[in-house]
Design a protein around this motif. Structure first.
Motif, mmCIF file in Angstrom:
data_model
loop_
_atom_site.group_PDB
_atom_site.id
_atom_site.type_symbol
_atom_site.label_atom_id
_atom_site.label_comp_id
_atom_site.label_asym_id
_atom_site.label_seq_id
_atom_site.Cartn_x
_atom_site.Cartn_y
_atom_site.Cartn_z
ATOM 1 N N ARG A 29 0.775 -1.193 0.066
ATOM 2 C CA ARG A 29 0.020 -0.019 0.127
ATOM 3 C C ARG A 29 0.789 1.175 -0.007
ATOM 4 N NH1 ARG A 29 -3.645 0.456 4.947
ATOM 5 N NH2 ARG A 29 -4.202 -1.708 4.244
ATOM 6 N N ALA A 30 2.064 1.200 0.763
ATOM 7 C CA ALA A 30 2.936 2.420 0.953
ATOM 8 C C ALA A 30 3.700 2.665 -0.488
ATOM 9 C CB ALA A 30 3.863 2.137 1.969
ATOM 10 N N ARG A 31 4.060 1.574 -1.208
ATOM 11 C CA ARG A 31 4.719 1.520 -2.321
ATOM 12 C C ARG A 31 3.741 2.197 -3.418
ATOM 13 N NH1 ARG A 31 5.526 -2.915 -4.918
ATOM 14 N NH2 ARG A 31 5.359 -3.913 -2.987
ATOM 15 N N ALA A 32 2.472 1.675 -3.305
ATOM 16 C CA ALA A 32 1.534 2.180 -4.398
ATOM 17 C C ALA A 32 1.379 3.724 -4.337
ATOM 18 C CB ALA A 32 0.094 1.399 -4.186
ATOM 19 N N ALA A 33 1.207 4.124 -3.029
ATOM 20 C CA ALA A 33 0.965 5.662 -2.854
ATOM 21 C C ALA A 33 2.083 6.452 -3.282
ATOM 22 C CB ALA A 33 0.590 5.642 -1.394
ATOM 23 N N LEU A 34 3.442 5.739 -2.833
ATOM 24 C CA LEU A 34 4.616 6.506 -3.439
ATOM 25 C C LEU A 34 4.773 6.630 -4.877
ATOM 26 C CD1 LEU A 34 7.368 7.780 -2.569
ATOM 27 C CD2 LEU A 34 8.253 5.447 -2.580
ATOM 28 N N PHE A 35 4.251 5.541 -5.577
ATOM 29 C CA PHE A 35 4.500 5.644 -6.921
ATOM 30 C C PHE A 35 3.200 6.550 -7.545
ATOM 31 C CE2 PHE A 35 7.604 2.380 -7.063
ATOM 32 C CZ PHE A 35 7.998 2.533 -8.071
ATOM 33 N N ASN A 36 2.144 6.547 -6.860
ATOM 34 C CA ASN A 36 1.171 7.562 -7.249
ATOM 35 C C ASN A 36 1.628 9.049 -7.303
ATOM 36 O OD1 ASN A 36 -0.728 5.476 -8.036
ATOM 37 N ND2 ASN A 36 -1.901 5.571 -6.113
ATOM 38 N N MET A 37 2.334 9.304 -6.124
ATOM 39 C CA MET A 37 2.963 10.470 -5.961
ATOM 40 C C MET A 37 3.782 10.884 -6.820
ATOM 41 S SD MET A 37 4.739 11.993 -2.324
ATOM 42 C CE MET A 37 5.006 10.268 -1.697
ATOM 43 N N LEU A 38 4.584 9.828 -7.263
ATOM 44 C CA LEU A 38 5.852 10.191 -8.282
ATOM 45 C C LEU A 38 5.047 10.502 -9.690
ATOM 46 C CD1 LEU A 38 8.549 7.463 -7.497
ATOM 47 C CD2 LEU A 38 8.767 9.869 -6.892
ATOM 48 N N ALA A 39 4.169 9.790 -9.930
ATOM 49 C CA ALA A 39 3.566 9.905 -11.391
ATOM 50 C C ALA A 39 2.675 11.244 -11.249
ATOM 51 C CB ALA A 39 2.577 8.638 -11.528
ATOM 52 N N SER A 40 2.519 11.861 -10.239
ATOM 53 C CA SER A 40 1.711 13.168 -10.098
ATOM 54 C C SER A 40 2.351 14.314 -10.712
ATOM 55 C CB SER A 40 1.069 13.391 -8.665
ATOM 56 O OG SER A 40 2.252 13.726 -7.881
ATOM 57 N N GLY A 41 3.472 14.181 -11.102
ATOM 58 C CA GLY A 41 4.309 15.138 -11.606
ATOM 59 C C GLY A 41 5.705 15.399 -11.268
ATOM 60 N N LEU A 42 6.069 14.826 -10.044
ATOM 61 C CA LEU A 42 7.413 14.737 -9.512
ATOM 62 C C LEU A 42 8.609 14.226 -10.394
ATOM 63 C CD1 LEU A 42 6.991 13.621 -5.687
ATOM 64 C CD2 LEU A 42 7.607 16.055 -6.712
ATOM 65 N N VAL A 43 8.269 12.987 -11.067
ATOM 66 C CA VAL A 43 9.164 12.779 -12.120
ATOM 67 C C VAL A 43 8.542 12.424 -13.521
ATOM 68 C CG1 VAL A 43 10.415 10.538 -12.730
ATOM 69 C CG2 VAL A 43 10.192 10.871 -10.216
ATOM 70 N N ASN A 44 9.361 12.997 -14.274
ATOM 71 C CA ASN A 44 8.774 12.798 -15.960
ATOM 72 C C ASN A 44 9.044 11.424 -16.126
ATOM 73 O OD1 ASN A 44 8.226 13.144 -18.310
ATOM 74 N ND2 ASN A 44 9.874 14.663 -19.143
ATOM 75 N N VAL A 45 8.151 10.661 -16.026
ATOM 76 C CA VAL A 45 8.181 9.270 -16.057
ATOM 77 C C VAL A 45 8.104 8.791 -17.620
ATOM 78 C CG1 VAL A 45 7.151 8.585 -13.911
ATOM 79 C CG2 VAL A 45 5.593 9.135 -16.035
ATOM 80 N N GLY A 46 7.934 9.787 -18.512
ATOM 81 C CA GLY A 46 8.135 9.371 -19.874
ATOM 82 C C GLY A 46 9.385 9.465 -20.560
ATOM 83 N N ASP A 47 10.454 9.825 -19.788
ATOM 84 C CA ASP A 47 11.752 9.590 -19.815
ATOM 85 C C ASP A 47 12.401 8.207 -19.928
ATOM 86 O OD1 ASP A 47 11.659 12.113 -20.697
ATOM 87 O OD2 ASP A 47 12.712 13.131 -18.749
ATOM 88 N N ASN A 48 13.516 8.133 -20.513
ATOM 89 C CA ASN A 48 14.448 6.784 -20.088
ATOM 90 C C ASN A 48 15.249 7.019 -18.994
ATOM 91 O OD1 ASN A 48 13.396 5.661 -22.530
ATOM 92 N ND2 ASN A 48 14.954 6.574 -23.578
ATOM 93 N N LEU A 49 14.500 6.904 -17.804
ATOM 94 C CA LEU A 49 15.160 6.952 -16.475
ATOM 95 C C LEU A 49 16.187 6.093 -15.960
ATOM 96 C CD1 LEU A 49 12.031 8.460 -14.388
ATOM 97 C CD2 LEU A 49 13.504 9.824 -15.617
ATOM 98 N N CYS A 50 17.005 6.593 -15.319
ATOM 99 C CA CYS A 50 18.008 5.482 -14.525
ATOM 100 C C CYS A 50 17.476 5.607 -12.891
ATOM 101 C CB CYS A 50 19.394 6.072 -14.607
ATOM 102 S SG CYS A 50 20.491 5.139 -13.844
ATOM 103 N N VAL A 51 17.220 4.500 -12.525
ATOM 104 C CA VAL A 51 16.913 4.369 -11.005
ATOM 105 C C VAL A 51 17.817 3.674 -10.551
ATOM 106 C CG1 VAL A 51 15.042 3.454 -9.784
ATOM 107 C CG2 VAL A 51 14.380 4.563 -11.879
ATOM 108 N N TRP A 52 18.077 4.142 -9.071
ATOM 109 C CA TRP A 52 19.008 3.465 -8.350
ATOM 110 C C TRP A 52 18.538 3.013 -7.240
ATOM 111 C CZ3 TRP A 52 23.788 5.942 -5.373
ATOM 112 C CH2 TRP A 52 24.299 5.117 -4.614
ATOM 113 N N ASP A 53 18.239 1.671 -6.890
ATOM 114 C CA ASP A 53 17.714 1.140 -5.716
ATOM 115 C C ASP A 53 18.777 0.783 -4.680
ATOM 116 O OD1 ASP A 53 15.839 -0.215 -3.675
ATOM 117 O OD2 ASP A 53 14.901 -1.551 -5.135
ATOM 118 N N ALA A 54 19.105 1.557 -4.084
ATOM 119 C CA ALA A 54 20.634 1.668 -3.105
ATOM 120 C C ALA A 54 20.477 0.755 -2.152
ATOM 121 C CB ALA A 54 20.677 3.002 -2.602
#
Length: 187
Positions: A29-54
């Motif tokens: 549930r927390a992960r879903a809420a976090l991704f909804n927050m990111l998709a609301s404009g915090l991250v330009n998800v249309g780009d080819n993003l590099c993500v680091w899961d540290a």
């Protein structure tokens, strides 16, 4: 596999993930809420993003990113060999190809290598190592690239404020987890 951890959305929706021993994964549930927050404009998800899961653990955050945004690539790092094997096992269940790389490394040391190339960095150190998260965030502050987002998950009862170098974009609590979504303060 008796894990309740699963991919929330995207092309791998519903797939269950293995957990390393003694794992404390971010709740679905927390992960879903976090991704909804990111998709609301915090991250330009249309780009080819590099993500680091540290501090990858099971790799759930990075795999969720790959599920939702297939043009992204994810770097998973964890110091624990069992966690590295678990991430590799979870990735082997999916047809991800070269979009993911798994590296056994201390995330704080790996900051020198990965912080500059990542668009999104997810920081979820073990809850019993709150000081590790702060140490990581401090180290990454001078290395992160312009416009990058850092998501710092903390145990609510041990939560500390981010250093002044960071600007808080969001501060949200889900159950016992507190998420800071940060970018460099000078932007």
């Amino acid at each position: 596999m008796d894990s309740k951890l699963q991919i929330i959305s995207g092309r791998f929706h519903g797939r269950k993930l293995y957990l390393p021993p003694n794992a404390r994964p971010t709740q679905n549930r927390a992960r879903a809420a976090l991704f909804n927050m990111l998709a609301s404009g915090l991250v330009n998800v249309g780009d080819n993003l590099c993500v680091w899961d540290a501090f990858a653990g099971s790799g759930a955050f990075g795999i969720e990113f790959l599920s939702r945004y297939p043009n992204s690539r994810v770097i998973f790092t964890d110091i624990d060999p069992e966690s590295v094997r678990t991430v590799q096992k979870n990735l082997s269940l999916l047809n991800i190809g070269t979009a993911a790389s798994v590296v056994q490394s201390d995330a704080i040391i790996a900051a020198d290598k990965y912080a500059q190339s990542a668009d999104v960095i997810f920081v979820d150190p073990p809850y019993d190592s709150a000081v590790k998260g702060a140490e990581f965030v401090n180290r990454v502050a001078s290395r992160i690239k312009d416009g990058a987002i850092l998501i710092w998950e903390q145990e609510l009862s041990q939560s500390v404020m981010p250093p002044v170098e960071w600007r808080i974009l969001r501060d949200k609590t889900y159950g016992r987890a507190r998420f800071f979504v940060l970018t460099r303060g000078d932007e």
